[in-house]
Design a protein around this motif. Structure first.
Motif, PDB file in Angstrom:
ATOM      1  N   LEU A 169     -40.838 -40.184 -40.215  1.00 51.07           N
ATOM      2  CA  LEU A 169     -41.246 -39.167 -39.360  1.00 51.07           C
ATOM      3  C   LEU A 169     -39.960 -37.716 -39.689  1.00 51.07           C
ATOM      4  O   LEU A 169     -40.455 -36.864 -38.919  1.00 51.07           O
ATOM      5  CB  LEU A 169     -40.087 -40.214 -38.003  1.00 51.07           C
ATOM      6  CG  LEU A 169     -40.665 -41.994 -38.066  1.00 51.07           C
ATOM      7  CD1 LEU A 169     -39.951 -42.103 -36.690  1.00 51.07           C
ATOM      8  CD2 LEU A 169     -41.659 -40.856 -37.180  1.00 51.07           C
ATOM      9  N   MET A 170     -38.597 -37.716 -39.961  1.00 51.31           N
ATOM     10  CA  MET A 170     -37.873 -36.171 -39.867  1.00 51.31           C
ATOM     11  C   MET A 170     -36.851 -36.792 -40.516  1.00 51.31           C
ATOM     12  O   MET A 170     -36.736 -37.794 -41.355  1.00 51.31           O
ATOM     13  CB  MET A 170     -37.714 -36.045 -38.120  1.00 51.31           C
ATOM     14  CG  MET A 170     -36.916 -36.889 -37.607  1.00 51.31           C
ATOM     15  SD  MET A 170     -36.837 -36.168 -35.783  1.00 51.31           S
ATOM     16  CE  MET A 170     -38.003 -37.560 -35.228  1.00 51.31           C
ATOM     17  N   MET A 171     -36.687 -35.829 -40.954  1.00 54.65           N
ATOM     18  CA  MET A 171     -35.012 -35.568 -41.927  1.00 54.65           C
ATOM     19  C   MET A 171     -33.497 -34.654 -41.464  1.00 54.65           C
ATOM     20  O   MET A 171     -34.422 -33.967 -40.677  1.00 54.65           O
ATOM     21  CB  MET A 171     -35.247 -35.264 -43.346  1.00 54.65           C
ATOM     22  CG  MET A 171     -34.262 -35.350 -44.136  1.00 54.65           C
ATOM     23  SD  MET A 171     -33.686 -33.377 -44.127  1.00 54.65           S
ATOM     24  CE  MET A 171     -32.503 -34.219 -45.740  1.00 54.65           C
ATOM     25  N   LEU A 172     -32.616 -34.828 -41.315  1.00 57.88           N
ATOM     26  CA  LEU A 172     -31.431 -34.424 -40.376  1.00 57.88           C
ATOM     27  C   LEU A 172     -30.991 -34.279 -41.057  1.00 57.88           C
ATOM     28  O   LEU A 172     -30.384 -34.967 -42.630  1.00 57.88           O
ATOM     29  CB  LEU A 172     -30.596 -35.210 -39.782  1.00 57.88           C
ATOM     30  CG  LEU A 172     -31.736 -35.814 -38.287  1.00 57.88           C
ATOM     31  CD1 LEU A 172     -31.061 -36.596 -37.383  1.00 57.88           C
ATOM     32  CD2 LEU A 172     -32.154 -33.850 -37.663  1.00 57.88           C
ATOM     33  N   GLN A 173     -30.026 -33.198 -41.740  1.00 63.42           N
ATOM     34  CA  GLN A 173     -29.276 -32.693 -42.972  1.00 63.42           C
ATOM     35  C   GLN A 173     -28.112 -32.324 -42.375  1.00 63.42           C
ATOM     36  O   GLN A 173     -26.845 -32.796 -42.795  1.00 63.42           O
ATOM     37  CB  GLN A 173     -30.058 -31.459 -43.672  1.00 63.42           C
ATOM     38  CG  GLN A 173     -29.735 -32.251 -45.011  1.00 63.42           C
ATOM     39  CD  GLN A 173     -30.582 -30.907 -46.048  1.00 63.42           C
ATOM     40  OE1 GLN A 173     -31.537 -30.233 -45.619  1.00 63.42           O
ATOM     41  NE2 GLN A 173     -30.343 -31.435 -47.321  1.00 63.42           N
ATOM     42  N   LYS A 174     -28.136 -31.153 -41.088  1.00 61.80           N
ATOM     43  CA  LYS A 174     -26.765 -30.894 -40.381  1.00 61.80           C
ATOM     44  C   LYS A 174     -26.140 -31.345 -39.846  1.00 61.80           C
ATOM     45  O   LYS A 174     -27.073 -31.532 -38.478  1.00 61.80           O
ATOM     46  CB  LYS A 174     -26.770 -29.511 -40.238  1.00 61.80           C
ATOM     47  CG  LYS A 174     -27.548 -28.180 -41.676  1.00 61.80           C
ATOM     48  CD  LYS A 174     -27.924 -27.063 -41.402  1.00 61.80           C
ATOM     49  CE  LYS A 174     -28.607 -26.156 -42.110  1.00 61.80           C
ATOM     50  NZ  LYS A 174     -29.322 -24.754 -42.228  1.00 61.80           N
ATOM     51  N   GLY A 175     -24.935 -31.479 -39.578  1.00 64.19           N
ATOM     52  CA  GLY A 175     -24.200 -31.761 -38.278  1.00 64.19           C
ATOM     53  C   GLY A 175     -24.350 -31.070 -37.292  1.00 64.19           C
ATOM     54  O   GLY A 175     -24.720 -30.318 -37.102  1.00 64.19           O
ATOM     55  N   GLY A 176     -25.444 -31.759 -35.936  1.00 64.74           N
ATOM     56  CA  GLY A 176     -25.900 -31.675 -34.822  1.00 64.74           C
ATOM     57  C   GLY A 176     -27.258 -31.256 -34.661  1.00 64.74           C
ATOM     58  O   GLY A 176     -27.482 -30.829 -33.730  1.00 64.74           O
ATOM     59  N   GLU A 177     -28.218 -31.340 -35.584  1.00 64.12           N
ATOM     60  CA  GLU A 177     -29.171 -30.591 -36.486  1.00 64.12           C
ATOM     61  C   GLU A 177     -29.811 -31.970 -34.669  1.00 64.12           C
ATOM     62  O   GLU A 177     -29.841 -33.067 -35.258  1.00 64.12           O
ATOM     63  CB  GLU A 177     -29.413 -30.423 -37.308  1.00 64.12           C
ATOM     64  CG  GLU A 177     -30.916 -30.668 -37.185  1.00 64.12           C
ATOM     65  CD  GLU A 177     -31.634 -30.117 -38.783  1.00 64.12           C
ATOM     66  OE1 GLU A 177     -30.333 -31.021 -40.034  1.00 64.12           O
ATOM     67  OE2 GLU A 177     -32.309 -29.724 -39.386  1.00 64.12           O
ATOM     68  N   GLU A 178     -30.791 -31.449 -34.933  1.00 63.10           N
ATOM     69  CA  GLU A 178     -31.906 -31.736 -33.034  1.00 63.10           C
ATOM     70  C   GLU A 178     -33.102 -32.174 -34.121  1.00 63.10           C
ATOM     71  O   GLU A 178     -33.454 -30.445 -33.991  1.00 63.10           O
ATOM     72  CB  GLU A 178     -31.542 -32.284 -32.126  1.00 63.10           C
ATOM     73  CG  GLU A 178     -32.918 -32.902 -30.884  1.00 63.10           C
ATOM     74  CD  GLU A 178     -31.927 -32.563 -29.641  1.00 63.10           C
ATOM     75  OE1 GLU A 178     -30.241 -32.759 -29.803  1.00 63.10           O
ATOM     76  OE2 GLU A 178     -32.785 -32.518 -29.315  1.00 63.10           O
ATOM     77  N   LYS A 179     -34.214 -32.444 -34.306  1.00 62.99           N
ATOM     78  CA  LYS A 179     -35.462 -32.808 -34.737  1.00 62.99           C
ATOM     79  C   LYS A 179     -36.118 -33.320 -33.843  1.00 62.99           C
ATOM     80  O   LYS A 179     -36.226 -34.276 -33.076  1.00 62.99           O
ATOM     81  CB  LYS A 179     -35.677 -33.166 -35.746  1.00 62.99           C
ATOM     82  CG  LYS A 179     -35.199 -32.092 -37.171  1.00 62.99           C
ATOM     83  CD  LYS A 179     -36.281 -31.995 -38.382  1.00 62.99           C
ATOM     84  CE  LYS A 179     -35.692 -30.844 -39.470  1.00 62.99           C
ATOM     85  NZ  LYS A 179     -35.852 -31.253 -40.587  1.00 62.99           N
ATOM     86  N   SER A 180     -37.298 -32.995 -33.399  1.00 57.43           N
ATOM     87  CA  SER A 180     -38.196 -34.437 -32.779  1.00 57.43           C
ATOM     88  C   SER A 180     -39.772 -33.831 -33.521  1.00 57.43           C
ATOM     89  O   SER A 180     -40.300 -33.518 -34.382  1.00 57.43           O
ATOM     90  CB  SER A 180     -38.693 -33.036 -31.341  1.00 57.43           C
ATOM     91  OG  SER A 180     -37.432 -33.189 -30.385  1.00 57.43           O
ATOM     92  N   HIS A 181     -40.478 -35.242 -33.129  1.00 56.50           N
ATOM     93  CA  HIS A 181     -41.705 -35.634 -33.960  1.00 56.50           C
ATOM     94  C   HIS A 181     -42.753 -35.961 -32.423  1.00 56.50           C
ATOM     95  O   HIS A 181     -42.243 -37.279 -32.012  1.00 56.50           O
ATOM     96  CB  HIS A 181     -41.664 -36.645 -34.771  1.00 56.50           C
ATOM     97  CG  HIS A 181     -43.186 -36.755 -35.393  1.00 56.50           C
ATOM     98  ND1 HIS A 181     -43.714 -36.481 -36.269  1.00 56.50           N
ATOM     99  CD2 HIS A 181     -43.338 -37.935 -35.265  1.00 56.50           C
ATOM    100  CE1 HIS A 181     -44.909 -37.157 -36.380  1.00 56.50           C
ATOM    101  NE2 HIS A 181     -44.793 -38.024 -35.858  1.00 56.50           N
ATOM    102  N   GLU A 182     -43.466 -35.687 -31.463  1.00 54.99           N
ATOM    103  CA  GLU A 182     -44.132 -36.016 -30.594  1.00 54.99           C
ATOM    104  C   GLU A 182     -42.624 -36.342 -29.657  1.00 54.99           C
ATOM    105  O   GLU A 182     -42.560 -35.992 -29.550  1.00 54.99           O
ATOM    106  CB  GLU A 182     -44.820 -37.242 -30.624  1.00 54.99           C
ATOM    107  CG  GLU A 182     -46.185 -36.821 -32.215  1.00 54.99           C
ATOM    108  CD  GLU A 182     -47.317 -37.606 -32.353  1.00 54.99           C
ATOM    109  OE1 GLU A 182     -48.253 -37.145 -33.121  1.00 54.99           O
ATOM    110  OE2 GLU A 182     -46.762 -39.064 -32.841  1.00 54.99           O
TER     111      GLU A 182
END
Lengths: 114, 113
Positions: B46-59
């Motif tokens: 689905l997604m990968m997060l690396q940095k603090g506070g990072e936000e990602k969306s998938h659909e």
């Protein structure tokens, strides 16, 4: 991304026999991995399949029980030997560019040992 | 060794409702992955997060990483039956010779039409 296929998708085997699972990647990946997913447990890394050399096994997994081959960059096999009911599990292969990079997974092989 | 705890273990929601799944690490998070697994299928990235506070969306799925809390949350807006499955978080185990991905137990999601 990579598309990964596995076969068989499922099998039922008798105690004491072996099962070989094949994994094919549609593009060249640096690394291929084999995982076990047992009921109620988290996904567990069995080994890293190395091209043309012996696989690197995680603690608790040995080559005699889980021999692995990777003759080229896009193909690997995992054999589960001397099967016992405790080996009943889903076995997954994955591919990626590094041990902690995004991994793409095959559909899994559901093994039942009677 | 590092452990990932997912909550809740299972969830049943009515179609159209929002929901949140959490993944909490016992140690510093160096990278956090979310995957979805349907019965008889492999894990879908689905997604990968690396940095603090990072936000990602998938659909309609959004994930955030809170480094201070060593936690990631996965939020689904207006859930649909197609969202049903098991959501797994995986994390980079960090420094050391045996660096690898470690995994939570998963959160099973059912969406009732």
């Amino acid at each position: 991304s990579a598309v990964i296929s596995q076969k068989p998708s499922r099998d039922i085997c008798q105690r004491g026999t072996s099962l070989t699972i094949q994994c094919q990647v549609d593009s060249q990946v640096t690394m291929m991995f084999w995982y076990r997913q047992q009921p109620g447990q988290s996904l567990t890394l069995i080994a890293t399949a190395n091209q043309g050399s012996e696989a690197t096994y995680e603690s608790g997994f040995v080559i005699d029980k889980f021999p692995i081959s990777r003759p080229n960059l896009t193909f690997s096999t995992l054999t589960v030997s001397n099967l016992s009911p405790e080996d009943s599990s889903i076995y997954l292969c994955s591919g990626g560019q590094g041990r902690t990079d995004t991994q793409y997974f095959g559909p899994g092989t559901r093994l039942t040992v009677l | 060794s590092q452990e990932l705890e997912q909550s809740p273990q299972s969830l049943i929601v009515q179609e159209g409702k929002n929901l949140t799944i959490n993944c909490t690490s016992s140690k510093t998070l160096y990278g956090l992955y979310w995957y979805k697994q349907k019965y008889g299928e492999g894990l879908i990235f689905l997604m990968m997060l690396q940095k603090g506070g990072e936000e990602k969306s998938h659909e309609k799925i959004t994930a955030k990483l809170d480094e201070k809390k060593q936690q990631s949350s996965l939020h689904i807006t207006a859930s649909q039956p197609s969202h049903a499955g098991i959501y797994l978080c995986g994390a980079d185990s960090g420094a050391g010779n045996n660096r690898k991905l470690i995994w939570g137990l998963g959160t099973s999601l059912a969406v009732n039409p």
